[in-house]
Design a protein around this motif. Structure first.
Motif, mmCIF file in Angstrom:
data_model
loop_
_atom_site.group_PDB
_atom_site.id
_atom_site.type_symbol
_atom_site.label_atom_id
_atom_site.label_comp_id
_atom_site.label_asym_id
_atom_site.label_seq_id
_atom_site.Cartn_x
_atom_site.Cartn_y
_atom_site.Cartn_z
ATOM 1 N N LEU A 180 0.913 -1.157 -0.010
ATOM 2 C CA LEU A 180 -0.156 -0.071 0.069
ATOM 3 C C LEU A 180 0.750 1.510 -0.144
ATOM 4 O O LEU A 180 1.678 1.291 0.835
ATOM 5 N N VAL A 181 0.686 2.102 -0.967
ATOM 6 C CA VAL A 181 0.982 3.531 -0.910
ATOM 7 C C VAL A 181 0.417 4.570 -0.948
ATOM 8 O O VAL A 181 -0.421 4.737 -1.667
ATOM 9 N N GLU A 182 0.647 5.353 0.185
ATOM 10 C CA GLU A 182 -0.420 6.758 0.436
ATOM 11 C C GLU A 182 0.337 7.831 -0.563
ATOM 12 O O GLU A 182 1.628 7.897 -0.607
ATOM 13 N N SER A 183 -0.386 8.835 -0.693
ATOM 14 C CA SER A 183 -0.024 9.999 -1.420
ATOM 15 C C SER A 183 -0.996 11.206 -1.048
ATOM 16 O O SER A 183 -2.214 10.779 -0.694
ATOM 17 N N GLY A 184 -0.801 12.277 -1.258
ATOM 18 C CA GLY A 184 -1.823 13.375 -1.194
ATOM 19 C C GLY A 184 -1.630 14.233 0.090
ATOM 20 O O GLY A 184 -2.297 15.215 0.279
ATOM 21 N N GLY A 185 -0.664 13.760 1.146
ATOM 22 C CA GLY A 185 -0.554 14.496 2.239
ATOM 23 C C GLY A 185 -0.026 16.130 1.825
ATOM 24 O O GLY A 185 0.498 16.265 0.642
ATOM 25 N N GLY A 186 -0.015 16.869 2.852
ATOM 26 C CA GLY A 186 0.603 17.934 2.838
ATOM 27 C C GLY A 186 0.265 19.165 3.785
ATOM 28 O O GLY A 186 -0.211 18.750 4.893
ATOM 29 N N LEU A 187 0.644 20.243 3.529
ATOM 30 C CA LEU A 187 0.157 21.478 4.663
ATOM 31 C C LEU A 187 -0.921 22.289 3.917
ATOM 32 O O LEU A 187 -1.011 22.703 2.924
ATOM 33 N N SER B 260 -13.042 20.848 5.307
ATOM 34 C CA SER B 260 -13.082 21.488 6.754
ATOM 35 C C SER B 260 -11.890 20.935 7.890
ATOM 36 O O SER B 260 -12.413 20.903 9.038
ATOM 37 N N LEU B 261 -10.825 21.047 7.330
ATOM 38 C CA LEU B 261 -9.623 20.428 8.361
ATOM 39 C C LEU B 261 -9.529 21.393 9.337
ATOM 40 O O LEU B 261 -9.366 22.673 9.449
ATOM 41 N N LYS B 262 -9.006 20.841 10.524
ATOM 42 C CA LYS B 262 -8.703 21.478 11.479
ATOM 43 C C LYS B 262 -7.146 21.104 12.206
ATOM 44 O O LYS B 262 -6.899 20.256 11.832
ATOM 45 N N PRO B 263 -6.809 22.161 13.044
ATOM 46 C CA PRO B 263 -5.508 21.569 13.517
ATOM 47 C C PRO B 263 -5.281 20.339 14.215
ATOM 48 O O PRO B 263 -4.529 19.720 14.286
ATOM 49 N N ASP B 264 -6.596 20.001 14.693
ATOM 50 C CA ASP B 264 -6.615 18.643 15.551
ATOM 51 C C ASP B 264 -6.240 17.624 14.657
ATOM 52 O O ASP B 264 -6.147 16.435 14.876
ATOM 53 N N ASP B 265 -6.662 17.660 13.137
ATOM 54 C CA ASP B 265 -6.457 16.707 12.255
ATOM 55 C C ASP B 265 -4.949 16.418 11.869
ATOM 56 O O ASP B 265 -4.733 15.585 11.037
ATOM 57 N N THR B 266 -4.243 17.369 12.163
ATOM 58 C CA THR B 266 -2.781 17.025 11.952
ATOM 59 C C THR B 266 -2.292 15.547 12.388
ATOM 60 O O THR B 266 -2.553 15.282 13.569
ATOM 61 N N GLY B 267 -1.390 14.932 11.503
ATOM 62 C CA GLY B 267 -0.952 13.851 11.909
ATOM 63 C C GLY B 267 -0.521 12.969 10.806
ATOM 64 O O GLY B 267 -0.482 13.482 9.540
ATOM 65 N N GLY C 40 2.359 5.707 5.407
ATOM 66 C CA GLY C 40 1.846 7.008 6.019
ATOM 67 C C GLY C 40 2.349 7.955 5.319
ATOM 68 O O GLY C 40 3.331 8.185 4.486
ATOM 69 N N THR C 41 1.326 9.244 5.185
ATOM 70 C CA THR C 41 1.515 10.416 4.459
ATOM 71 C C THR C 41 1.278 11.589 5.754
ATOM 72 O O THR C 41 0.131 11.399 6.281
ATOM 73 N N GLN C 42 1.933 12.557 5.737
ATOM 74 C CA GLN C 42 1.796 13.525 6.696
ATOM 75 C C GLN C 42 0.704 14.688 6.263
ATOM 76 O O GLN C 42 0.897 14.909 5.090
ATOM 77 N N VAL C 43 -0.157 14.915 7.207
ATOM 78 C CA VAL C 43 -0.980 16.201 6.874
ATOM 79 C C VAL C 43 -0.796 16.924 8.336
ATOM 80 O O VAL C 43 -0.923 16.646 9.393
ATOM 81 N N THR C 44 -0.614 18.404 7.747
ATOM 82 C CA THR C 44 -0.222 19.413 8.510
ATOM 83 C C THR C 44 -1.434 20.384 8.424
ATOM 84 O O THR C 44 -1.262 20.740 7.330
ATOM 85 N N VAL C 45 -2.223 20.761 9.156
ATOM 86 C CA VAL C 45 -3.329 21.738 9.254
ATOM 87 C C VAL C 45 -2.870 22.981 10.306
ATOM 88 O O VAL C 45 -3.067 22.743 11.536
ATOM 89 N N ALA C 46 -2.657 24.180 9.513
ATOM 90 C CA ALA C 46 -2.172 25.328 10.284
ATOM 91 C C ALA C 46 -3.267 26.232 10.774
ATOM 92 O O ALA C 46 -4.288 26.134 9.775
ATOM 93 N N SER C 47 -3.154 26.680 11.718
ATOM 94 C CA SER C 47 -4.291 27.259 12.395
ATOM 95 C C SER C 47 -4.078 28.872 11.870
ATOM 96 O O SER C 47 -2.993 29.272 11.118
#
Length: 126
Positions: free
Chosen positions: A4-11, A85-92, A119-126
């Motif tokens: 399995l290969v994930e993609s699409g994460g980001g800031l 509707s991403l929130k900072p708490d969704d970061t991970g 895994g792919t990193q998702v970072t949600v900035a406030s």
């Protein structure tokens, strides 16, 4: 051997959207229950969403209901996670997982999934 290969994460800014993809190698993808999990800072990995082998049934953790949508394209061996509707708490770090062993039932339990992506990193900035 399933990989399995994930993609699409980001800031992204709070309130924004991302779509994660997970491509599976190997045969029989359409027979697998697929799930998304995430590990947020300071917490254990948790269930986010799952889809049945057909894609007709979905399961979500309460915190993402109404904001996230899981879907799959069996012809492309791909499962998606649309996050709005991403929130900072969704970061991970977000992981996709495949339940290869019957029963082919959606599950929130990590132990029920035997194959995991990197895994792919998702970072949600406030």
């Amino acid at each position: 051997q399933v990989q399995l290969v994930e993609s699409g994460g980001g800031l992204v800014q709070a309130g924004g959207s991302l779509r994660l993809s997970c491509v599976a190698s190997g045969r029989n993808f359409s027979a697998y229950v697929m799930g998304w999990f995430r590990q947020t800072p300071g917490k254990e990995r948790e269930f986010v969403a799952a889809t049945s082998w057909s894609g007709y049934s979905e399961l979500y953790v309460d915190s993402v209901k109404g904001r996230f949508t899981i879907s799959r394209d069996n012809a492309k061996n791909t499962v998606y996670l649309r996050m709005n509707s991403l929130k900072p708490d969704d970061t991970g770090v977000y992981y996709c997982a495949a339940r290869l062993v019957p029963p082919a039932l959606m599950s929130q339990r990590q132990a029920d999934y035997s194959k995991w992506g990197q895994g792919t990193q998702v970072t949600v900035a406030s």
